[in-house]
Design a protein around this motif. Structure first.
Motif, PDB file in Angstrom:
ATOM      1  N   TYR A 166      42.167  93.918  48.702  1.00  0.00           N
ATOM      2  CA  TYR A 166      41.005  93.034  48.456  1.00  0.00           C
ATOM      3  C   TYR A 166      41.127  91.804  49.051  1.00  0.00           C
ATOM      4  O   TYR A 166      42.254  91.142  48.756  1.00  0.00           O
ATOM      5  CB  TYR A 166      40.633  93.002  47.130  1.00  0.00           C
TER       6      TYR A 166
ATOM      7  N   GLU B 255      44.517  93.513  34.231  1.00  0.00           N
ATOM      8  CA  GLU B 255      45.009  94.019  35.419  1.00  0.00           C
ATOM      9  C   GLU B 255      46.282  94.277  35.771  1.00  0.00           C
ATOM     10  O   GLU B 255      46.592  94.928  36.354  1.00  0.00           O
ATOM     11  CB  GLU B 255      44.135  93.108  36.470  1.00  0.00           C
TER      12      GLU B 255
ATOM     13  N   GLY C 275      34.836  88.934  48.181  1.00  0.00           N
ATOM     14  CA  GLY C 275      35.294  90.088  48.697  1.00  0.00           C
ATOM     15  C   GLY C 275      35.429  90.115  50.043  1.00  0.00           C
ATOM     16  O   GLY C 275      35.365  91.115  50.773  1.00  0.00           O
TER      17      GLY C 275
ATOM     18  N   ASN D 201      30.695  88.216  45.880  1.00  0.00           N
ATOM     19  CA  ASN D 201      30.417  89.293  46.465  1.00  0.00           C
ATOM     20  C   ASN D 201      29.138  90.149  46.214  1.00  0.00           C
ATOM     21  O   ASN D 201      29.026  90.628  45.221  1.00  0.00           O
ATOM     22  CB  ASN D 201      31.583  90.237  46.125  1.00  0.00           C
TER      23      ASN D 201
ATOM     24  N   ASP E 276      35.070  85.352  43.968  1.00  0.00           N
ATOM     25  CA  ASP E 276      35.031  86.504  44.479  1.00  0.00           C
ATOM     26  C   ASP E 276      34.165  86.598  45.483  1.00  0.00           C
ATOM     27  O   ASP E 276      33.167  86.836  45.129  1.00  0.00           O
ATOM     28  CB  ASP E 276      35.339  87.285  43.523  1.00  0.00           C
TER      29      ASP E 276
ATOM     30  N   TRP F 170      40.209  88.654  43.010  1.00  0.00           N
ATOM     31  CA  TRP F 170      39.295  89.838  42.747  1.00  0.00           C
ATOM     32  C   TRP F 170      38.861  89.504  41.200  1.00  0.00           C
ATOM     33  O   TRP F 170      39.856  89.102  40.206  1.00  0.00           O
ATOM     34  CB  TRP F 170      39.994  91.000  42.488  1.00  0.00           C
TER      35      TRP F 170
ATOM     36  N   SER G 188      33.963  97.280  36.604  1.00  0.00           N
ATOM     37  CA  SER G 188      32.830  97.718  37.351  1.00  0.00           C
ATOM     38  C   SER G 188      31.620  98.054  36.516  1.00  0.00           C
ATOM     39  O   SER G 188      31.839  99.439  35.811  1.00  0.00           O
ATOM     40  CB  SER G 188      33.145  98.628  38.469  1.00  0.00           C
TER      41      SER G 188
ATOM     42  N   ARG H 154      42.389  99.998  46.205  1.00  0.00           N
ATOM     43  CA  ARG H 154      41.391  99.221  46.796  1.00  0.00           C
ATOM     44  C   ARG H 154      41.565  97.788  46.363  1.00  0.00           C
ATOM     45  O   ARG H 154      41.598  96.963  47.349  1.00  0.00           O
ATOM     46  CB  ARG H 154      39.904  99.540  46.275  1.00  0.00           C
ATOM     47  N   ARG H 155      42.171  97.257  45.373  1.00  0.00           N
ATOM     48  CA  ARG H 155      42.576  96.127  45.131  1.00  0.00           C
ATOM     49  C   ARG H 155      43.604  95.695  45.859  1.00  0.00           C
ATOM     50  O   ARG H 155      43.786  94.402  45.919  1.00  0.00           O
ATOM     51  CB  ARG H 155      42.534  95.619  43.447  1.00  0.00           C
TER      52      ARG H 155
ATOM     53  N   LYS I 134      29.076  93.256  44.255  1.00  0.00           N
ATOM     54  CA  LYS I 134      29.275  93.296  42.779  1.00  0.00           C
ATOM     55  C   LYS I 134      28.055  92.664  42.073  1.00  0.00           C
ATOM     56  O   LYS I 134      28.211  92.376  40.825  1.00  0.00           O
ATOM     57  CB  LYS I 134      30.353  92.349  42.450  1.00  0.00           C
TER      58      LYS I 134
ATOM     59  N   GLU J 188      33.034  92.895  38.017  1.00  0.00           N
ATOM     60  CA  GLU J 188      31.636  92.896  38.444  1.00  0.00           C
ATOM     61  C   GLU J 188      31.057  92.063  36.984  1.00  0.00           C
ATOM     62  O   GLU J 188      31.414  92.683  35.940  1.00  0.00           O
ATOM     63  CB  GLU J 188      31.015  94.283  38.345  1.00  0.00           C
TER      64      GLU J 188
END
Length: 286
Positions: free
Chosen positions: A78, A110, A203, A277, A201, A82, A27, A74-75, A280, A85
């Motif tokens: 989601y 990730e 979101g 999204n 993405d 995902w 991010s 949070r993910r 982002k 950014e």
């Protein structure tokens, strides 16, 4: 004066801290927040710091590790695929990158634990000795060695193996935009790999596929269908380097800003990463 010296020392490390924070968190906005928090701690520390780079790296890494706990939660809820950014840079920066961290690799990261991710980035990307990484993570050297080894095995297939020059990257990005805009099956078939993947993405904020689209035939159907349904064609704002990959910034047929990054191997596009999204994209100029 001490204040002036500290400000200058922090400024020298700021770009490096942003790079590390972004690659830890995925991010841009959170990375900037982390660097701001690091500045507050740096400015408030009255003790003499012998090696500012090491001290600031330790602060930033630990701040990122704290934030990653809530980010992972949070993910888990989601909506849809995902993506990080997008970090957008001019095309002429393509061959000036000092590391090989692309969106493809960031997605692989990730899958790692926060400590594995930190160990991998600090050692493999930022060239820190494992003994120094151990100090940053406050772990035994043997433990850090195991973390870095496990991380390397998990992400080795995602590291770039094919180099594309800046001119070719720009040419492929422009050709793909035109082919997708026109729904040109022949041109798209020549550009896309048979195992191409499309990650979009949205979101849950804008209309987007909630699963990764895989395979050439499915990709062709999507682009042809999008061209037929579009009342107005998409608009290319500029080609760019997005997370180390060739790509572009554009407006879709509804005027919604988006970025598209292209994973390329042997002149074929094997992955398409589209961020729609709006949350982002606030740091990107239209």
């Amino acid at each position: 004066m001490l204040g002036d010296r500290r400000t200058a020392e922090f400024a020298l490390e700021r770009k490096r801290m942003l790079r590390l924070s972004y690659r830890m968190l995925g991010s841009v906005t959170e990375a900037e927040d982390v660097v701001q928090d690091a500045w507050l701690r740096w400015a408030g520390n009255k003790d003499r710091v012998r090696i500012p780079a090491a001290y600031l790296t330790r602060i930033v890494t630990r701040l990122c590790l704290d934030r990653m706990k809530s980010a992972r939660a949070r993910r888990e809820i989601y909506v849809g695929p995902w993506l990080p950014e997008p970090l957008v840079e001019p095309v002429d920066m393509y061959e000036a990158h000092t590391d090989d961290v692309t969106v493809t690799l960031m997605l692989a990261l990730e899958r790692l634990s926060p400590l594995e991710r930190a160990a991998f980035l600090l050692h493999e990307v930022f060239d820190m000795a494992l003994t120094e990484v151990a100090v940053v993570l406050d772990r035994e050297a043997a433990t850090v060695r195991q973390l870095a080894s496990r991380a390397r095995k998990h992400v080795q297939t995602a590291r770039p193996r094919y180099s594309v020059g800046a001119a070719d990257a720009d040419r492929i990005a422009r050709a793909f935009f035109a082919a997708a805009r026109d729904g040109d099956v022949t041109a798209l078939s020549a550009l896309l790999a048979s195992d191409v993947e499309i990650h979009i993405d949205g979101g849950g904020k804008v209309l987007a596929f909630r699963k990764i689209v895989r395979g050439l035939e499915n990709a062709l159907r999507i682009f042809v269908s999008a061209q037929r349904k579009a009342v107005t064609p998409p608009t290319l704002l500029r080609t760019a380097i997005i997370d180390g990959l060739a790509g572009y910034v554009s407006l879709d047929p509804n005027g919604v800003l988006q970025t598209t990054a292209l994973g390329i191997r042997e002149s074929k596009i094997f992955a398409i990463y589209i961020v729609k999204n709006p949350e982002k994209l606030t740091h990107i100029d239209a």
